[in-house]
Design a protein around this motif. Structure first.
Motif, PDB file in Angstrom:
ATOM      1  N   ALA A   1      41.909  42.955  49.836  1.00  0.00           N
ATOM      2  CA  ALA A   1      41.939  44.205  50.351  1.00  0.00           C
ATOM      3  C   ALA A   1      40.274  45.021  49.004  1.00  0.00           C
ATOM      4  O   ALA A   1      40.296  44.503  48.329  1.00  0.00           O
ATOM      5  N   VAL A   2      38.807  45.370  49.818  1.00  0.00           N
ATOM      6  CA  VAL A   2      38.235  45.620  49.014  1.00  0.00           C
ATOM      7  C   VAL A   2      37.941  46.825  49.271  1.00  0.00           C
ATOM      8  O   VAL A   2      37.046  47.224  50.567  1.00  0.00           O
ATOM      9  N   ALA A   3      36.825  47.898  48.498  1.00  0.00           N
ATOM     10  CA  ALA A   3      36.361  49.522  48.141  1.00  0.00           C
ATOM     11  C   ALA A   3      34.999  49.074  48.190  1.00  0.00           C
ATOM     12  O   ALA A   3      35.310  48.937  46.609  1.00  0.00           O
ATOM     13  N   GLY A   4      33.902  50.100  48.369  1.00  0.00           N
ATOM     14  CA  GLY A   4      33.250  49.790  47.246  1.00  0.00           C
ATOM     15  C   GLY A   4      32.655  48.568  46.574  1.00  0.00           C
ATOM     16  O   GLY A   4      32.137  48.638  45.711  1.00  0.00           O
ATOM     17  N   GLY A   5      32.980  47.638  47.195  1.00  0.00           N
ATOM     18  CA  GLY A   5      32.077  45.926  46.079  1.00  0.00           C
ATOM     19  C   GLY A   5      33.477  44.852  45.427  1.00  0.00           C
ATOM     20  O   GLY A   5      33.276  45.283  44.943  1.00  0.00           O
ATOM     21  N   ARG A   6      34.490  46.217  45.142  1.00  0.00           N
ATOM     22  CA  ARG A   6      35.623  46.082  44.542  1.00  0.00           C
ATOM     23  C   ARG A   6      36.416  45.470  44.689  1.00  0.00           C
ATOM     24  O   ARG A   6      37.479  45.832  46.262  1.00  0.00           O
ATOM     25  N   ILE A   7      37.201  44.706  44.202  1.00  0.00           N
ATOM     26  CA  ILE A   7      38.859  43.734  44.596  1.00  0.00           C
ATOM     27  C   ILE A   7      40.063  45.191  44.527  1.00  0.00           C
ATOM     28  O   ILE A   7      39.781  45.585  43.266  1.00  0.00           O
ATOM     29  N   VAL A   8      40.264  45.526  45.102  1.00  0.00           N
ATOM     30  CA  VAL A   8      41.556  46.749  45.173  1.00  0.00           C
ATOM     31  C   VAL A   8      43.103  46.136  45.574  1.00  0.00           C
ATOM     32  O   VAL A   8      43.976  46.908  45.014  1.00  0.00           O
ATOM     33  N   GLY A   9      42.984  45.336  45.914  1.00  0.00           N
ATOM     34  CA  GLY A   9      43.632  44.520  46.405  1.00  0.00           C
ATOM     35  C   GLY A   9      44.059  43.390  47.033  1.00  0.00           C
ATOM     36  O   GLY A   9      43.578  42.934  47.976  1.00  0.00           O
ATOM     37  N   SER A  10      45.793  42.924  46.867  1.00  0.00           N
ATOM     38  CA  SER A  10      45.393  41.140  48.131  1.00  0.00           C
ATOM     39  C   SER A  10      47.591  41.224  48.193  1.00  0.00           C
ATOM     40  O   SER A  10      47.897  41.925  48.023  1.00  0.00           O
TER      41      SER A  10
ATOM     42  N   LEU B   1      45.020  53.467  42.718  1.00  0.00           N
ATOM     43  CA  LEU B   1      45.285  53.452  43.781  1.00  0.00           C
ATOM     44  C   LEU B   1      46.505  53.447  43.994  1.00  0.00           C
ATOM     45  O   LEU B   1      46.709  52.691  45.723  1.00  0.00           O
ATOM     46  N   GLN B   2      47.541  52.745  43.325  1.00  0.00           N
ATOM     47  CA  GLN B   2      49.018  53.179  43.557  1.00  0.00           C
ATOM     48  C   GLN B   2      49.526  54.008  43.942  1.00  0.00           C
ATOM     49  O   GLN B   2      49.392  54.764  44.321  1.00  0.00           O
ATOM     50  N   GLY B   3      50.650  54.062  44.924  1.00  0.00           N
ATOM     51  CA  GLY B   3      51.049  55.014  45.375  1.00  0.00           C
ATOM     52  C   GLY B   3      50.615  56.122  46.687  1.00  0.00           C
ATOM     53  O   GLY B   3      51.098  57.029  47.045  1.00  0.00           O
ATOM     54  N   ARG B   4      49.396  54.854  47.390  1.00  0.00           N
ATOM     55  CA  ARG B   4      48.941  55.770  48.245  1.00  0.00           C
ATOM     56  C   ARG B   4      49.272  54.622  49.161  1.00  0.00           C
ATOM     57  O   ARG B   4      48.539  54.981  50.703  1.00  0.00           O
ATOM     58  N   GLY B   5      50.008  53.783  49.569  1.00  0.00           N
ATOM     59  CA  GLY B   5      50.051  53.332  50.815  1.00  0.00           C
ATOM     60  C   GLY B   5      49.661  51.611  51.046  1.00  0.00           C
ATOM     61  O   GLY B   5      49.989  51.010  52.003  1.00  0.00           O
ATOM     62  N   LEU B   6      48.886  51.565  49.873  1.00  0.00           N
ATOM     63  CA  LEU B   6      47.772  50.133  50.155  1.00  0.00           C
ATOM     64  C   LEU B   6      48.916  49.398  49.980  1.00  0.00           C
ATOM     65  O   LEU B   6      48.504  47.868  50.775  1.00  0.00           O
TER      66      LEU B   6
END
Length: 121
Positions: free
Chosen positions: A25-34, A57-62
């Protein structure tokens, strides 16, 4: 304490790209999850690994979304999912239980990790 289920060398991570079905998962060019998955044993078990979300970003359902994504990637012959997490990772265990996983007990090998499984519906 090193818990193999929770740590991985850079070299092993690079090899994993070829050995696992991997999502990032990428947001704004940043890897935020996988997350990643692969068949295990006789091919009827889908080994889920490395469900990771950036701390801010934890706790938001990602994490839950990534988990569902990798489960959906399992081949048709898969009848169950299996993952390992830290025995003291209360938030992770809670998320996996909400997603239908059940605690099976300590993971084989060094102490500190547990195995959780879920039947495929």
């Amino acid at each position: 304490m090193v818990i193999p289920a929770l740590e991985e060398s850079f070299e092993a991570a690079v090899r994993g790209v070829d050995e696992w079905t991997t999502y990032v998962a990428v947001a704004g060019g940043r890897i935020v999850g996988s997350t990643r998955g692969r068949p295990a044993g006789d091919g009827t078990v889908w080994d889920v690994g490395r469900v990771m979300v950036a701390p801010d970003l934890q706790g938001r359902g990602l994490g839950r979304h990534l988990l569902a994504l990798v489960e959906d990637a399992a081949p048709d012959e898969v009848t169950s999912y299996e993952l390992r997490t830290g025995a003291l990772s209360v938030d992770n265990i809670r998320m996996y239980k909400k997603a239908g996983y059940r605690l099976q007990g300590p993971a084989p090998g060094p102490p500190g990790a547990v195995v959780m499984t879920k039947p495929r519906r």
